[in-house]
Motif scaffolding. Structure first.
Motif, short mmCIF file in Angstrom:
data_model
loop_
_atom_site.label_atom_id
_atom_site.label_comp_id
_atom_site.label_asym_id
_atom_site.label_seq_id
_atom_site.Cartn_x
_atom_site.Cartn_y
_atom_site.Cartn_z
N MET A 106 27.99 40.51 32.17
CA MET A 106 28.63 41.71 32.69
C MET A 106 28.70 41.93 34.16
SD MET A 106 29.47 43.59 30.01
CE MET A 106 30.01 41.88 29.92
N ALA A 107 27.77 41.61 34.81
CA ALA A 107 27.31 41.25 36.43
C ALA A 107 28.08 40.91 37.42
CB ALA A 107 25.92 40.79 36.54
N MET A 108 28.34 39.36 36.77
CA MET A 108 29.45 38.66 37.52
C MET A 108 30.97 39.16 37.28
SD MET A 108 27.74 36.09 38.89
CE MET A 108 26.42 36.97 39.08
N ALA A 109 31.64 39.79 35.82
CA ALA A 109 32.87 39.97 35.66
C ALA A 109 32.53 41.92 37.13
CB ALA A 109 32.92 40.25 34.26
N SER A 110 31.74 42.05 36.73
CA SER A 110 31.92 43.32 37.52
C SER A 110 31.80 43.18 39.21
CB SER A 110 30.43 44.25 37.63
OG SER A 110 30.85 44.74 36.34
N ILE A 111 31.31 42.42 39.31
CA ILE A 111 31.07 41.93 41.33
C ILE A 111 33.14 40.99 41.61
CG2 ILE A 111 30.04 40.01 42.59
CD1 ILE A 111 27.19 40.35 41.42
N PHE A 112 33.15 40.33 40.33
CA PHE A 112 34.45 40.47 40.92
C PHE A 112 35.49 40.99 41.26
CE2 PHE A 112 38.15 38.02 38.94
CZ PHE A 112 38.70 37.63 39.94
N PHE A 113 35.37 42.37 39.90
CA PHE A 113 36.03 43.38 39.96
C PHE A 113 35.91 43.96 41.84
CE2 PHE A 113 36.10 47.88 39.33
CZ PHE A 113 37.93 47.52 38.78
N LEU A 114 34.90 44.13 41.76
CA LEU A 114 34.51 45.11 42.97
C LEU A 114 34.75 43.95 44.38
CD1 LEU A 114 30.94 45.76 42.76
CD2 LEU A 114 32.58 47.59 42.87
N TRP A 115 34.63 42.89 44.52
CA TRP A 115 34.85 41.59 45.84
C TRP A 115 36.59 42.22 45.41
CZ3 TRP A 115 33.33 40.41 49.40
CH2 TRP A 115 32.38 40.13 49.57
N VAL A 116 37.84 42.39 44.55
CA VAL A 116 38.87 42.39 43.91
C VAL A 116 39.21 43.91 44.96
CG1 VAL A 116 41.40 42.78 42.77
CG2 VAL A 116 39.72 40.74 42.69
N ILE A 117 38.74 44.46 44.27
CA ILE A 117 38.89 46.28 44.75
C ILE A 117 38.57 45.70 46.59
CG2 ILE A 117 37.89 48.44 45.04
CD1 ILE A 117 40.21 47.86 42.71
N VAL A 118 37.94 45.58 47.26
CA VAL A 118 36.88 45.13 47.98
C VAL A 118 38.27 44.51 49.00
CG1 VAL A 118 36.19 44.40 50.18
CG2 VAL A 118 34.66 45.70 48.54
N ALA A 119 39.19 43.32 48.60
CA ALA A 119 40.04 42.49 49.39
C ALA A 119 41.46 44.15 48.93
CB ALA A 119 40.86 41.45 48.35
N ILE A 120 41.94 44.69 48.47
CA ILE A 120 43.24 45.66 47.90
C ILE A 120 42.83 46.85 49.29
CG2 ILE A 120 43.64 47.76 47.11
CD1 ILE A 120 42.97 45.52 44.45
N TRP A 121 41.49 46.72 48.93
CA TRP A 121 41.68 48.27 50.41
C TRP A 121 40.84 47.56 51.56
CZ3 TRP A 121 41.46 53.07 50.22
CH2 TRP A 121 41.39 54.32 49.35
N ASN A 122 41.12 46.61 52.31
CA ASN A 122 41.47 45.85 53.28
C ASN A 122 42.52 45.15 53.51
OD1 ASN A 122 38.05 45.94 54.32
ND2 ASN A 122 37.86 44.11 53.47
N ARG A 123 43.43 45.07 52.63
CA ARG A 123 44.80 44.49 52.64
C ARG A 123 45.55 45.61 52.99
NH1 ARG A 123 47.13 40.31 54.04
NH2 ARG A 123 48.94 39.42 52.50
N VAL A 124 45.46 46.61 51.79
CA VAL A 124 46.39 47.70 51.57
C VAL A 124 46.09 48.67 52.04
CG1 VAL A 124 47.82 49.24 49.85
CG2 VAL A 124 47.57 46.50 49.56
N GLY A 125 44.70 49.39 52.21
CA GLY A 125 44.29 50.73 52.12
C GLY A 125 44.07 51.52 53.61
N LYS A 126 44.12 50.19 54.12
CA LYS A 126 43.71 50.16 56.36
C LYS A 126 45.27 51.18 56.54
CE LYS A 126 41.85 46.64 56.98
NZ LYS A 126 41.66 45.18 58.62
#
Length: 191
Positions: A106-126
């Motif tokens: 569960m932790a690995m799946a959740s951490i992967f999801f969090l990294w994807v979200i961070v990537a989206i916010w760094n790319r699109v969210g700016k």
């Protein structure tokens, strides 16, 4: 430049005070657990569980508190690095091996999801925060289904239930609202 530098210094001073208060509060929590455990049972038994959890929370939270937005990436790295040792320690302390075996997946799946979200916010969210928010809501749906599928295989759980369907419906609505507001903002209909 001088005003900006003063603002940064004030923010750093404020973050330092908040991080110090946060650390002291957690340290008091650790001390209370240890003192109560020793006073009640004469040695350290149950207090190791909250103490390890408090230390884990501090390690993950402290960079974000002291550095603000700049510390989020460091906090996520800390979470990625320390979650496995924490789950291992926790499973040993409570003597339930499933805490580690199920928790790590569960932790690995959740951490992967969090990294994807961070990537989206760094790319699109700016530039388009509402689009990034809508994408986050939409990506939460397959993440939730993946988590449910994994859990259904590890522990006998239904893949989707009524609450999952309600959650999916709410996430779709929130994504739709985010996209609508972004469109309205882009067209100048909203300020």
């Amino acid at each position: 430049m001088i005003a900006l530098k003063r603002k940064d210094e004030n923010n750093m001073r404020k973050n330092t005070v908040i991080s110090l208060l946060f650390s002291v509060t957690l340290l008091i929590g650790i001390m209370v657990c240890l003192i109560c455990n020793i006073a009640i049972s004469g040695n350290l038994t149950w207090s190791l569980i909250p103490v390890s959890s408090i230390v884990f929370v501090w390690v993950i939270s402290f960079p974000s508190i002291i550095l603000g937005k700049k510390g989020i990436l460091i906090s996520l790295i800390s979470l990625s690095v320390f979650v496995i040792p924490y789950l291992f320690l926790l499973s040993r302390l409570i003597k339930v091996k499933e805490v580690f075996s199920v928790g790590i997946v569960m932790a690995m799946a959740s951490i992967f999801f969090l990294w994807v979200i961070v990537a989206i916010w760094n790319r699109v969210g700016k530039t388009r925060k509402l689009i990034a928010l809508g994408m986050t809501f939409l990506l939460a749906i397959p993440f939730m289904v993946i988590i449910n599928v994994i859990l259904s295989r590890m522990i006998v759980e239904p893949i989707l239930d009524v609450w999952d369907m309600l959650s999916i419906f709410i996430l779709v609505i929130l994504a739709f609202i985010s996209f609508i507001f972004d469109y309205a903002k882009k067209k100048g209909l909203m300020k």
